[in-house]
Structure formats: C-alpha cells, structure tokens
Design a protein around this motif. Sequence first.
Motif, PDB file in Angstrom:
ATOM      1  N   VAL A  20       0.833  -1.199   0.000  1.00  0.00           N
ATOM      2  CA  VAL A  20       0.000   0.000   0.000  1.00  0.00           C
ATOM      3  C   VAL A  20       0.873   1.257   0.000  1.00  0.00           C
ATOM      4  N   ALA A  21       0.580   2.161  -0.901  1.00  0.00           N
ATOM      5  CA  ALA A  21       1.241   3.470  -0.865  1.00  0.00           C
ATOM      6  C   ALA A  21       0.290   4.470  -0.238  1.00  0.00           C
ATOM      7  N   HIS A  22       0.746   5.121   0.820  1.00  0.00           N
ATOM      8  CA  HIS A  22      -0.038   6.175   1.448  1.00  0.00           C
ATOM      9  C   HIS A  22       0.493   7.501   0.924  1.00  0.00           C
ATOM     10  N   VAL A  23      -0.338   8.211   0.199  1.00  0.00           N
ATOM     11  CA  VAL A  23       0.102   9.452  -0.438  1.00  0.00           C
ATOM     12  C   VAL A  23      -0.461  10.636   0.331  1.00  0.00           C
ATOM     13  N   CYS A  24       0.432  11.486   0.820  1.00  0.00           N
ATOM     14  CA  CYS A  24      -0.029  12.630   1.607  1.00  0.00           C
ATOM     15  C   CYS A  24      -0.698  13.665   0.711  1.00  0.00           C
ATOM     16  N   ASP A  25      -1.933  14.008   1.050  1.00  0.00           N
ATOM     17  CA  ASP A  25      -2.600  15.099   0.324  1.00  0.00           C
ATOM     18  C   ASP A  25      -3.019  16.179   1.318  1.00  0.00           C
ATOM     19  N   ASP A  26      -2.263  16.269   2.399  1.00  0.00           N
ATOM     20  CA  ASP A  26      -2.599  17.240   3.445  1.00  0.00           C
ATOM     21  C   ASP A  26      -2.117  18.642   3.069  1.00  0.00           C
ATOM     22  N   ILE A  27      -2.311  19.588   3.972  1.00  0.00           N
ATOM     23  CA  ILE A  27      -2.215  21.010   3.607  1.00  0.00           C
ATOM     24  C   ILE A  27      -0.895  21.446   2.987  1.00  0.00           C
ATOM     25  N   VAL A  28       0.217  20.812   3.344  1.00  0.00           N
ATOM     26  CA  VAL A  28       1.474  21.214   2.715  1.00  0.00           C
ATOM     27  C   VAL A  28       1.660  20.480   1.387  1.00  0.00           C
ATOM     28  N   CYS A  29       1.535  19.163   1.435  1.00  0.00           N
ATOM     29  CA  CYS A  29       1.839  18.357   0.254  1.00  0.00           C
ATOM     30  C   CYS A  29       0.883  18.611  -0.908  1.00  0.00           C
ATOM     31  N   ALA A  30      -0.403  18.808  -0.587  1.00  0.00           N
ATOM     32  CA  ALA A  30      -1.402  18.936  -1.649  1.00  0.00           C
ATOM     33  C   ALA A  30      -0.942  19.935  -2.705  1.00  0.00           C
ATOM     34  N   ARG A  31      -0.459  21.082  -2.221  1.00  0.00           N
ATOM     35  CA  ARG A  31      -0.053  22.150  -3.139  1.00  0.00           C
ATOM     36  C   ARG A  31       1.273  21.884  -3.804  1.00  0.00           C
ATOM     37  N   LEU A  32       2.113  21.094  -3.150  1.00  0.00           N
ATOM     38  CA  LEU A  32       3.464  20.913  -3.655  1.00  0.00           C
ATOM     39  C   LEU A  32       3.612  19.608  -4.432  1.00  0.00           C
ATOM     40  N   GLY A  33       2.520  19.113  -4.973  1.00  0.00           N
ATOM     41  CA  GLY A  33       2.616  17.955  -5.850  1.00  0.00           C
ATOM     42  C   GLY A  33       1.902  16.708  -5.358  1.00  0.00           C
ATOM     43  N   GLY A  34       1.474  16.721  -4.089  1.00  0.00           N
ATOM     44  CA  GLY A  34       0.815  15.535  -3.541  1.00  0.00           C
ATOM     45  C   GLY A  34      -0.488  15.203  -4.257  1.00  0.00           C
ATOM     46  N   SER A  35      -1.262  16.252  -4.583  1.00  0.00           N
ATOM     47  CA  SER A  35      -2.528  15.997  -5.272  1.00  0.00           C
ATOM     48  C   SER A  35      -2.275  15.437  -6.670  1.00  0.00           C
ATOM     49  N   ASP A  36      -1.218  15.937  -7.313  1.00  0.00           N
ATOM     50  CA  ASP A  36      -0.901  15.421  -8.653  1.00  0.00           C
ATOM     51  C   ASP A  36      -0.498  13.957  -8.588  1.00  0.00           C
ATOM     52  N   ILE A  37       0.284  13.604  -7.568  1.00  0.00           N
ATOM     53  CA  ILE A  37       0.683  12.197  -7.424  1.00  0.00           C
ATOM     54  C   ILE A  37      -0.565  11.338  -7.245  1.00  0.00           C
ATOM     55  N   ALA A  38      -1.469  11.809  -6.391  1.00  0.00           N
ATOM     56  CA  ALA A  38      -2.702  11.051  -6.174  1.00  0.00           C
ATOM     57  C   ALA A  38      -3.467  10.878  -7.487  1.00  0.00           C
ATOM     58  N   ASP A  39      -3.564  11.952  -8.252  1.00  0.00           N
ATOM     59  CA  ASP A  39      -4.280  11.863  -9.528  1.00  0.00           C
ATOM     60  C   ASP A  39      -3.605  10.867 -10.468  1.00  0.00           C
ATOM     61  N   GLU A  40      -2.292  10.907 -10.490  1.00  0.00           N
ATOM     62  CA  GLU A  40      -1.576  10.012 -11.397  1.00  0.00           C
ATOM     63  C   GLU A  40      -1.707   8.552 -10.977  1.00  0.00           C
ATOM     64  N   LEU A  41      -1.651   8.314  -9.680  1.00  0.00           N
ATOM     65  CA  LEU A  41      -1.810   6.936  -9.214  1.00  0.00           C
ATOM     66  C   LEU A  41      -3.224   6.445  -9.494  1.00  0.00           C
ATOM     67  N   ALA A  42      -4.194   7.352  -9.361  1.00  0.00           N
ATOM     68  CA  ALA A  42      -5.569   6.956  -9.666  1.00  0.00           C
ATOM     69  C   ALA A  42      -5.662   6.541 -11.130  1.00  0.00           C
ATOM     70  N   ALA A  43      -4.944   7.265 -11.988  1.00  0.00           N
ATOM     71  CA  ALA A  43      -5.007   6.955 -13.420  1.00  0.00           C
ATOM     72  C   ALA A  43      -4.274   5.661 -13.751  1.00  0.00           C
ATOM     73  N   THR A  44      -3.199   5.364 -13.027  1.00  0.00           N
ATOM     74  CA  THR A  44      -2.402   4.182 -13.388  1.00  0.00           C
ATOM     75  C   THR A  44      -2.709   2.957 -12.532  1.00  0.00           C
ATOM     76  N   LEU A  45      -2.960   3.147 -11.238  1.00  0.00           N
ATOM     77  CA  LEU A  45      -3.213   1.995 -10.367  1.00  0.00           C
ATOM     78  C   LEU A  45      -4.703   1.783 -10.115  1.00  0.00           C
ATOM     79  N   GLY A  46      -5.524   2.713 -10.563  1.00  0.00           N
ATOM     80  CA  GLY A  46      -6.957   2.603 -10.307  1.00  0.00           C
ATOM     81  C   GLY A  46      -7.350   3.431  -9.094  1.00  0.00           C
ATOM     82  N   PRO A  47      -8.676   3.498  -8.811  1.00  0.00           N
ATOM     83  CA  PRO A  47      -9.155   4.330  -7.711  1.00  0.00           C
ATOM     84  C   PRO A  47      -8.503   3.938  -6.377  1.00  0.00           C
ATOM     85  N   ALA A  48      -8.401   4.907  -5.468  1.00  0.00           N
ATOM     86  CA  ALA A  48      -7.817   4.652  -4.154  1.00  0.00           C
ATOM     87  C   ALA A  48      -8.452   3.423  -3.520  1.00  0.00           C
TER      88      ALA A  48
END
Lengths: 612, 313
Positions: free
Chosen positions: A99-127
Amino acid sequence: MDLKFLEAVPTQGEQAAVDGLVGAPGEGDDPRFAAGGQHARDLRHLLLPALHAVSDTAGWISQGALNYICQRLSVPPAEAYGVATFYAMFSLSPRAPRVAHVCDDIVCARLGGSDIADELAATLGPAGSGQVVTWLRSPCLGLCERAPAAMVQLAGDTDQAIAPATADGVRTAVAGTGNGHVPAGGSQPSVSAPQTRRGDGQRLRLLRRIGVVDPDSLDSYRSVGGYAGLRRAIAVGPGRVIQEVSDSKLMGRGGAAFPTGVKWDAVAKAPVRPHYLICNADESEPGTFKDRVLMEDDPFALIEAMTIAGYATGCEQGYLYIRGEYPLATRRLQAAIEQARHRSLLGSDVMGAGFGFDIELRRGAGAYICGEETALMNSLEGYRGEPRNKPPFPTVSGLFGKPTVINNVETLFNVLDILTEGGPAFAQTGTERSTGTKLFCLCGAVAEPGLYEVPFGATLRELLELAGGSTGSLRAILLGGAAGSFVDPEALDVALTFEGMREIGASLGSGVIMPVDDGTDMPGMLRRIAAFFRDESCGQCVPCRVGTVRQEESLARLANGTEIGSRAREFALLDDLTRVMRDSSICGLGHTAPAAVQSAISLNLLERGDPE
Amino acid sequence: MTVDLGTIRRLVELTVDGEQVRVPEGSTILDACRAQDIETPTLCYAPNLTPVNACRVCVVELEGARTLVPSCARPVEDGMVVHTDSERVRHSRKMVLELLDSSVDLSQSGEDVDRWKDQYGVDAGRYGPPAAPAAAGERDARHAGHHEIPDGSTAATVAQPVKEDNDLYVRDYGRCIMCYKCVEACGTDAQNTFAIAVAGRGFDTRITTEFAVELPDSACVYCGNCIGVCPTGALKSVSEHELREAGQWDPDDETVTTTICSFCGVGCNLELHVQHNQIVNVTSPTDHSVTHGHLCIKGRFGFQHVQNLPEGS
Ligand SMILES: Cc1cc2nc3c(=O)[nH]c(=O)nc-3n(C[C@H](O)[C@H](O)[C@H](O)COP(=O)(O)O)c2cc1C
Ligand code: SF4
Ligand code: SF4
Ligand code: SF4
Ligand code: FES
Ligand code: FES
C-alpha cells in the motif's frame, strides 16, 4: 472471563506472527478457550503490538487472526475489533499487501501531492482498489519539509517513507523493484535542518548533533558528549535533577506548555508504585516534523533523556510511543535501545549505579488523537484511543492507573543541556517566561522549508527570514498546525514566546509556521483541515463527533457557493459549532478543531473573489 | 442502589445558581442539581452504569474552569460555584441536542428529549436536508481515517436499515446516539459478556459485534440488558418492533405490573408492560437492590407461556 470466539482459524503465518510476540501457546491448551487466566488478561497491553504483527505479515487482519489474538491475550473479540477498527493503518477486510499512502494534506497537496494522487488513480486505479498493489490518501506524514511525501506499507517487508516523492518513485516502491525489496531510505539531515550546514554562527543546542553524529552508533554519540547528562544526574541524585529542571523553567513542547519540573516533582513524590514514564512521539499535527528529525538523526539523545527522566521520577519502565508512519525513526530508535541495553545504559543496573530502567518502543497505527496523553495511555493499554475524563490527571492516575510522567520528544531533549549546564544557566537563554530554545517547523509557502532552532524571543519575521522568506506574496501564516490559527502578516513582529502568543490569541502549538501565499486555495485548505478533524475525532463526544462533520459540510457549501440562506448564515452556523466544540468537547482535539477556520474567517481569508 | 448505612459521609458545600447546597462527599454536580430540583438533561448517564460523560448534554458552567464540565461525572468540591442556566450552558445543550437531532432519529427517545428540544430551541433543519440512509452494512465497513468528501448539499446522518437477525430483539442503529450504555451493560457494569463494543472512529463509530457478525454468531446471551438501558429505542424487543411496524404500538394503553420472576430463586423484580392484554416488554427497576435494572434471558424474554391461554379463553 468466559469468552466466546468465532470459528475462524489463523493461517500459519498469522499464528507465527502472534506467537513471535507472546510466545508459543502452552502444551495442551484448548484453542477454543482463552488460556492463562489472570496472566493472559495481563497481556491486554500487547493488543496493539499483536495487531501490528499480523498486519505487518499479512497486510490485513483476518477473522482467524483476530480470533487467535483474542484467545492468546484473553480479550473479547468484539472489543479487539473495536480497537483494531480505531486505527487507520489496519484493515479488517482483505487489502492489497503493498500500500502506498500518499499525503494530500495542507502542505503536500499544493506541492505535488494531489498530482501524485491523480496520477496513481489513473495508473493503479481508484484509491483502495487493486489486489496486490494499492494506494490511499493520507493525512500529513510528518515529512512536510521535503513535500510531497508518501509512505509505502509492505506486508512482509520494511515500510518506507519517500520524500520528496514522485508518482514514478511511489509506483516503483509500492509495486516492488526487481527482487521486490525496497532499500531502506535514509534521512537527509542537512535538508531537513538547514542550519546544520550553514555554520552561520547560530548556536544550536537541540540540533547540534544533527548531521554530525552517526545515528546508528552509540560510540559516535558518546564521542560528542553523549551520556554526560545521565552521568551528572546520577552524581547529583534524583532530587537535584528535579530541582535543576524546575530552575530551568522548562515548559512542555508538546502543545500544552505545562512546566516540566512540576510534573516530574508530582510523580517523584507520588506514594503509589510503580511509576511510569512515557515519551510522546506520536507527532501527527499536520505541518509538524520536529520530533521525527530529532529521533531519526539523534536517537541516542532521546534514550539518554528518557533514562534521566525515569531516574529522577522513580520509573523503572518507560514507553516510547511513536506514530506508526515513522518507519526510519522506529528502526533507528529500536537499534539504539538495543545498543544501550547491550552496554548497560538500559536494564536492571544502569551505568552500574544501582537503578533499573528500560524502554519499550510502541508504534501507533494511524490515529492523531493518540497524541493526546490520556488517549495514548488507553492505546498503550490495549483499549481504543479515547481520551479520558480529567481529573484525575496522569501524575496521579495515568498508565495502568499509576502515576505517570508523559513528555514530548523535544521537551526531553532539553533535559540533556539542563543537566550539563545547570537549570539556572539554561534559563538565561530565551525570555523570562519562555526559557531555552525552540524548534520551529517551517513549511508551506517558504523558500527553504525545514526545522529551525532559535532562542525564545525571536520574532515571526526573523524565523521567516531564516527560512529564506515566503514564496509568493504573503497572505497569512498558519501558526501551530491544523489545530492552530492563522495570523495576519501584520503580526510578523510578535515574539514567538508562550506569552507573546497568548497576547495575540494564538498558540505555538507544535511549533508549525506555515506561510500561506496569495496563490493558495483558501477554501480548499480549510476544507482539508476540516476533513482532517472529521477523520481524526475519536467519536466519543457529540460536539466533536458531529460538530466536525457539520463544520466540513458548511465549508463545502461556502466553497461551492451553495450556502443555506446566505454566507452570513453559514458563518453564524460555524460560530455556533465553534462555541459548543470549544466549551463542551472532552479533549483538545474538539477544542481546537474549529480554531483555524474561525481565525480564517476573522481575517477575511474566506472572502469571495478567492482564487479557487 | 444499595444503601450504605455503615459510613457517614462528610457534607460538601457548593453554590448552584446562587443557592448554597450541601450534598454528601462523592456526589456529582448532577446530584447537587437534582437535590435542588434543577432539571438537568442527561443522555449517556444512568444511575446503574459507570459514567462515560460522552454526550455532553448535562454540561454546566463551573467558575474557574476554562470549559464547561459534565455535571454527571464531576464530583463536587467545597466552594464550587456552578451555573446551570447561563448563556454558554444553554448554547451547548441546545447544540448537543441539535447535532444529535440532525444526525440521529430521536423520535422514540421519549418525552423528556422532546421537551428539551423545545426548551433549548433546537432547529435540526438548518444543516440542510438529511442525506439518504446508508445501505445495509455500509456503515459497518467504513475505514478509520477515510471518508467521502461531502459537498454540503445534505446533512450526514447515521440512518441505516434495522438489523433483524434473531427472534428476541432488533438493533435499529439509525436511532443510536453512541451513549455507550449498551456496551457498559453488556460488559463489566452488568452482564460481563462483551458481545458488543464500540468500533470505528469519529462520525463512523458504531456499536457492533466483532466483524459485524450477526448476533447469533456472537457472544450474545440475549439477556436484553442492553435494551433495558438504551435511551433512544435503538434496541428494542421484537414484540415492540413488530407492533410499532404494524402501527399497533399503543403506549397510552400500557399498564405496568410489578411481580417477581418465577424462573429461579434469585428474586428479580419484574415489571410487565402490558398493552391490550399482551405483555410487550419486561423490565426491572434500576433501583432494585437485586437487579439494578438488569435481568437474564428468562426474566426478560421468557413471558410467552404466560400468554399461552387455552383457545377461546
Ligand atoms: C489532539 C491532541 C494531540 C496531541 N498530540 C501530541 C503529540 O503528537 N505529541 C506530543 O508531545 N503531545 C501531543 N499532545 C499534547 C499531549 O496531550 C501532552 O500535553 C504532552 O504530550 C505533554 O508533554 P509535554 O509536557 O512535554 O509537552 C496532543 C494533545 C492533543 C489534545
Ligand atoms: S473532543 Fe473529539 S477527539 Fe476529543 S474526546 Fe471528544 S470526540 Fe474524542
Ligand atoms: S442481549 Fe445481553 S449479551 Fe446480548 S448484547 Fe445485549 S447485553 Fe450483551
Ligand atoms: S444502541 Fe442505544 S444504548 Fe447503545 S449506544 Fe446506541 S443509543 Fe446508546
Ligand atoms: S507530510 Fe504532507 S503535509 Fe506534512
Ligand atoms: S449525561 Fe453527562 S455527559 Fe452525557
């Protein structure tokens, strides 16, 4: 207790994992009954470690595994299920072992965390989907200075934190490279604590060994003066140690700013025995990473400081409760404890001085509330991490109902210098009411994020300058983390002391200084904070359990322009929620859950026209 | 309650709403309020259970304390100055009731709750229309630390289908306020069976068996003590549930007859609740020295034979 268990049986691997912790079952035990009576019931405190053992092996906790744990520890299955489902890191239904836990909290979200989450959703499927490999969103992983962050939790292998993370890097780590083994990542002290490589004349105390000492070597620690504090403590005796700590006017760094000397004195004098010591290393306040850096890069110092605290307050057993998402710090501390034992710096006769003290490392499992001291105690005892009603306070009735000292990691680090320099000398640094130095976690819209140490009295402006100033145009500063409050740039010249903060109605909290620039999506940031508290509320009391839900809903309407009535009505609703949460929640989580939102509203940070 | 004649307790003196009150040491602020006939709403408190002080509807203002304090759990101390009807107290009580009313079905929680809602001015509608009920099992499967991000168009609730998995009682958790009473009654406060516990976290906390297995697969012995303490109608006998579903529940017709259980020699007091000549529920008084309100399966549910009258009589 006459317990009834489910029929399900554990796999060999699950059974071995539990036996590895509690020992093989006795000959002739009937597995349908809890073995060992009173003795087995005394094992309840092993519930969380047992759940970890199974989860680490299998990736989730099956009916058979829980059943077996309950039999071995004599815990009712319904209660054990209630405990296991309290923690975010455990799954009670089949889950991918990687399991990869991807931080999308207040610091990371803006600094690329949300993009990582989006990309993993596209490649590994929904969370959460995926049989072998999956990913999940995570609250702050305490790696904010190197955002964006991720942590991979691998059944049968070592967990690993990745920061800064990329979608590719996370995918490689979680999907397994070559032989499926992930190399254990190291720390980056010179990045995490920029002052350690600057040599700019700043006199560092708490950070002075960071990046200098080899965190894996006791000899290295001793070569830079390690264990001088404990030696002095033993030379002067417990009473004098407490006197020095009182003279130092050291205040707790865990958020509540309680005088450490008072706490130690109360436990040292408590007639009830045994006494327990707890180091609170659950650090989960979004934006906070100070204790992690200390533990990763200077682990022996914490072991020494805990030993001094145990010696002074008459504790023979100390617990170091570390959040479950700190794999590197956990490994280094465990190794440090073992080395210290090996050299008789822990054990039945510490330093040959005739007193016994040992430390058990316990991992949390994904629950911010377990940083609240009484919730932490329940968690250690094998119960749900629900805060207890106070009074009685832990110094009177704490862990296992005994007098207990509990201190934050940074608080304990200070004790070393107090011992070597003396309390009055320590109190020379800082201000009259806030003595010594303070660690601040600079993160978010700041040029050089990291952990900074300054004497108390430094201003917010000075701290920001140390970290290279804010990026973008400064709109506000979040002080103290998600449980803290936003302050206006006009307050930049306020001194970062306990008394200075009180004056402006803020709090240092866990030492987070998070500048917010005009490119920040404020409604989004507030919704993330509200979502955090909604997720982390233990659920015991109505104001917090339901109030955090209603707060998040209202913020969603404000962000979407779908207010009920008007914006003014939503603000009034939020104000009503704030008052009941502050006045009537059981613990600090509920008291502070509306703080950031309220301060944002009063600074007009939620005005329309925000870039959304 | 057992009456302890052996010790004489010291009296503690405090001020409640401007009046001097003297109550025995060890009493709670709630006891002091009741001694003054000051009505104090309570939900999670019960005289026969350990206080969990979770609901917070009983809060009062204590001078010198930063926050309000739960009167049901806070022991009295000499010199305390307590306000039970200040603006802060009224606000918190209203909000606790309102937050519950907006997320839980309180329609069977009794007249007291209805009256308090009126008295404190509860308006559950201001959080928006209630969200659609969860599908069966959905709330049981929620994972701590994760939830669906709301858009605020509806107000989240705990509404869900009734759990009917045995012949004796139903669990209607859409009415559950998480007062912990049933868990306490099933555990060390009465039954020591530990069939049910609190699971999950935050708004997703729930009362459940291990892995949410059905009651017949759990440790439940059907003593019904959880039903006896449930304040909201979340737990109720199948007989009551069926009558209510059929629209034949008629509390106005109800009479209560006290008797002694004939199954064994313990001597539990039973209160037979009868509607239209049918026993619909059996309870026991909480102040009874033998039962403290708790019974076993025989006393609670073994009444059918009483009603098996010969055909035509
Ligand atoms: C919700 C919540 C979370 C907390 N988390 C932490 C934590 O992660 N680490 C910590 O040291 N203290 C935390 N605290 C504060 C502790 O309850 C306690 O005050 C502290 O550990 C005492 O140590 P100190 O006196 O050294 O500060 C938290 C408090 C609350 C209410
Ligand atoms: S305030 Fe929140 S976290 Fe604290 S006890 Fe209440 S529900 Fe739990
Ligand atoms: S009926 Fe009795 S045993 Fe069953 S859940 Fe209720 S209290 Fe527990
Ligand atoms: S089922 Fe009833 S007794 Fe149990 S927690 Fe819910 S409301 Fe309270
Ligand atoms: S690690 Fe992502 S916000 Fe802290
Ligand atoms: S009745 Fe006191 S907190 Fe619930």
